[in-house]
Design an enzyme around this catalytic site. Structure first.
Site, PDB file in Angstrom:
ATOM      1  N   TRP A 149       3.839  -4.318   1.473  1.00 43.31           N
ATOM      2  CA  TRP A 149       5.289  -4.184   1.695  1.00 43.31           C
ATOM      3  C   TRP A 149       5.633  -3.536   3.040  1.00 43.31           C
ATOM      4  O   TRP A 149       6.639  -2.836   3.156  1.00 43.31           O
ATOM      5  CB  TRP A 149       5.935  -3.402   0.544  1.00 43.31           C
ATOM      6  CG  TRP A 149       5.629  -3.972  -0.801  1.00 43.31           C
ATOM      7  CD1 TRP A 149       6.111  -5.133  -1.341  1.00 43.31           C
ATOM      8  CD2 TRP A 149       4.759  -3.412  -1.798  1.00 43.31           C
ATOM      9  NE1 TRP A 149       5.602  -5.329  -2.602  1.00 43.31           N
ATOM     10  CE2 TRP A 149       4.760  -4.284  -2.909  1.00 43.31           C
ATOM     11  CE3 TRP A 149       3.981  -2.255  -1.853  1.00 43.31           C
ATOM     12  CZ2 TRP A 149       4.012  -4.043  -4.053  1.00 43.31           C
ATOM     13  CZ3 TRP A 149       3.225  -2.018  -3.000  1.00 43.31           C
ATOM     14  CH2 TRP A 149       3.250  -2.903  -4.084  1.00 43.31           C
ATOM     15  N   HIS A 150       4.832  -3.784   4.042  1.00 41.95           N
ATOM     16  CA  HIS A 150       5.074  -3.211   5.372  1.00 41.95           C
ATOM     17  C   HIS A 150       5.458  -4.290   6.385  1.00 41.95           C
ATOM     18  O   HIS A 150       5.146  -4.182   7.569  1.00 41.95           O
ATOM     19  CB  HIS A 150       3.830  -2.448   5.860  1.00 41.95           C
ATOM     20  CG  HIS A 150       3.503  -1.243   5.030  1.00 41.95           C
ATOM     21  ND1 HIS A 150       2.315  -0.551   5.166  1.00 41.95           N
ATOM     22  CD2 HIS A 150       4.202  -0.613   4.058  1.00 41.95           C
ATOM     23  CE1 HIS A 150       2.297   0.453   4.296  1.00 41.95           C
ATOM     24  NE2 HIS A 150       3.432   0.435   3.620  1.00 41.95           N
TER      25      HIS A 150
END
Length: 585
Positions: free
Chosen positions: A515-516
């Protein structure tokens, strides 16, 4: 900045401190008394502000809090409040929000064209309300490369850390991972630090010692209540521009709809320094620009959007750091923990770990490890393109049928630095609530794949280390663990003609998101070094969409810092140009 500007800023900080003390903040899972937070349904049809910020996320909250000390600010958030939601607040419920697929969920699921299931935030506080909590700064090299003012960067990090960052408790599993990393040569031992330094360290966490999450929304405690209006469930449809008689378009307002679908307009007050700032994240910011007529001309026309500025690089250079993990079952009980330790390697891979019983799908055992559960889309039993709803349902059913002792253990993961591989984003339609279409091109660049292989090899060494011996079954080889991970929980690898799976193939087949993701409005491509949109006046983008590569091992600290940092820079610009008479304290 001159001495006059310095003292004025100091006075403003003292004033905010006074307001802050009266506001009565304390660490609690109770909703704060934010008198300035309202539902968008209560907003007037037309309103006026000095700054309009689109997106109340990880950057938008600190930015709004900072600017409100001197100016009238509107913060528009398309989601609701994080407060009072135990799935956000409590560490023990991590993953529940990510697995909630309802329209009111704080997490909105999307699937990239690569087939990897992902999530974007839809809540005040943004991704800081959904993540695994790890808090770490960007490296000094990153700060220099971006061209930020190092002193102000440090001050801005400290401003954030006073409110939301904590030293995590180091128990057995996390301590064993740390000691294993040191034993296999990920040196030096940097102890507990927020700094990004090669070697092994214990990082910060936005979960406090009681397991309560503190998010970017908590930074609104710094705000001047008289200078800020926050509207929840306010979905921005487009930016409004003045073009007549102007050398280039000038942003001057926004159109948004409330939860009932009623249209509202918010405009900038008259003044050459007032601005609209988009802080809607790596998916939302390029999406809003395109919906407003700023983007690749042919693509906009294909959606019947009038082209305001042909900006071909909007939505380009999208990246998501690939994550791969090894499941390690434990012969002894382990603590429930999220990311606390990181090994920052010389070859460009970060080694981290999480532990606990909470891998299963049932209510008793799900909890934290939504990070690696099929409910959240983190399904590695099949390659990305095969992660269908049916495959997820099958994995959930299999997990529900297993003894809870199967889930005693943890994951050791590696995340690729950068990455070098990039993709692009396009509109799916003209609905601002719909996900755009995004491609990340995981492992397109060979160096990214090699970093993954090296990271998995390092995980093997950690698992085999003396320091970690308490938490492993001695008869389980790395090959066996890979088989268990790639088929978790049913222990079946994706089939490749019955041949053994190489580490390269393992990386490709089991890739997940951490989720980056970032990019889409990068500095030098879409915005300048002051984050002003190229070719447009009175419009900036300030969030992770401007990053060329992900800062540190987790970007949330730097995104929060950037909101504060740019708030100060913007006020300093106005002090320099306007002087004392035009500031509003």
């Amino acid at each position: 900045m001159d001495s006059f500007g310095f003292y004025l800023r100091l006075f403003g900080a003292v004033l905010v401190g006074i307001l802050f003390s009266f506001h009565g903040f304390c660490y609690s899972d109770q909703a704060p008394n934010y008198t300035f937070v309202q539902q968008a349904t209560s907003a007037p049809d037309v309103s006026y502000y000095d700054y309009i910020i689109v997106g109340g996320g990880t950057a938008g909250c600190p930015l709004a809090a900072t600017l409100s000390s001197n100016y009238k600010v509107l913060l528009l958030e398309r989601g609701g409040s994080p407060y009072g939601n135990p799935n956000i607040t409590n560490l023990s419920s991590f993953g529940a929000a990510l697995s909630d697929l309802s329209n009111t969920s704080p997490s909105q699921r999307f699937i990239s064209e690569d087939g990897v299931i992902n999530a974007r935030a839809r809540v005040l506080g943004g991704g800081s309300c959904l993540n695994a909590g790890f808090y770490t700064r960007a490296s000094t090299n990153y700060v220099r490369a971006v061209g930020w003012d190092g002193k102000l960067v440090n001050e801005s990090y400290q401003w954030v850390e006073k409110m939301v960052a904590f030293e995590p408790p180091m128990l057995g599993w996390q301590s064993a991972v740390r000691d294993g990393l040191l034993e296999v040569g990920v040196l030096p031992n940097n102890g507990f630090t927020f700094d990004h330094i090669n070697g092994t360290k214990v990082g910060g966490s936005i979960f406090d010692r009681d397991g309560h999450r503190h998010t970017a929304a908590d930074l609104l405690h710094y705000a001047n209540p008289k200078g800020l209006t926050v509207l929840l469930h306010a979905t921005v449809h487009r930016i409004l521009f003045r073009t007549k008689g102007k050398p280039k378009p000038v942003a001057h307002g926004v159109i948004f709809r409330d939860a009932s679908g009623v249209k509202h307009k918010a405009y900038l007050n008259k003044g050459s320094r007032n601005e609209i700032i988009i802080s809607a994240g790596a998916l939302g910011s390029p999406q809003i620009l395109m919906l407003s007529g700023v983007g690749p001309a042919d693509h906009l026309r294909s959606h019947n959007i009038t082209v305001l500025v042909d900006h071909p690089l909007v939505g380009q250079a999208m990246s998501d750091n690939p994550m791969n993990a090894i499941y390690v079952p434990s012969p002894v009980d382990v603590e429930t923990s999220l990311i606390q330790v990181v090994g920052i390697t010389e070859f460009g891979s970060y080694i981290e770990a999480a532990s606990g019983r909470n891998f299963a799908a049932n209510n008793e055992a799900q909890g934290n490890f939504g990070m690696f559960s099929p409910q959240t889309g983190q399904l590695s039993t099949v390659p990305p393109k095969q992660r269908t709803a049916e495959a997820i349902a099958k994995a959930v059913e299999a997990m529900n049928g297993l003894d809870s002792r199967v889930f005693r253990g943890g994951f050791i993961l590696e995340k690729i630095m950068g990455p070098l591989s990039t993709g692009h984003l396009e509109l799916q339609n003209r609905n601002p609530n719909a996900n755009p279409i995004v491609t990340f091109n995981y492992f397109k660049e060979p160096e990214d794949l090699q970093r993954c292989v090296n990271g998995v090899k390092t995980i093997q060494k950690v698992v085999e280390s003396n320091a970690f011996s308490k938490f492993r079954y001695p008869f389980l080889s790395l090959k066996t663990l890979i088989n268990m991970t790639a088929g978790f929980p049913v222990n079946l690898l994706p089939k490749h003609d019955n041949t053994s799976t190489s580490l390269e193939q393992f990386c490709k087949d089991t890739v997940m998101t951490i989720w980056h993701y970032h990019g889409g409005c990068q500095v030098g491509m879409v915005v300048d070094h002051d984050y002003k949109v190229l070719g447009i006046d009175a419009l900036r983008v300030i969030d992770g969409s401007t990053f060329n590569y992900s800062p540190g091992t987790n970007p949330q600290a730097t995104v929060m810092m950037l909101g504060r940092y740019m708030g100060i820079k913007i006020m300093d610009e106005r002090i320099t140009s306007d002087g004392f008479a035009n500031t509003k304290l």
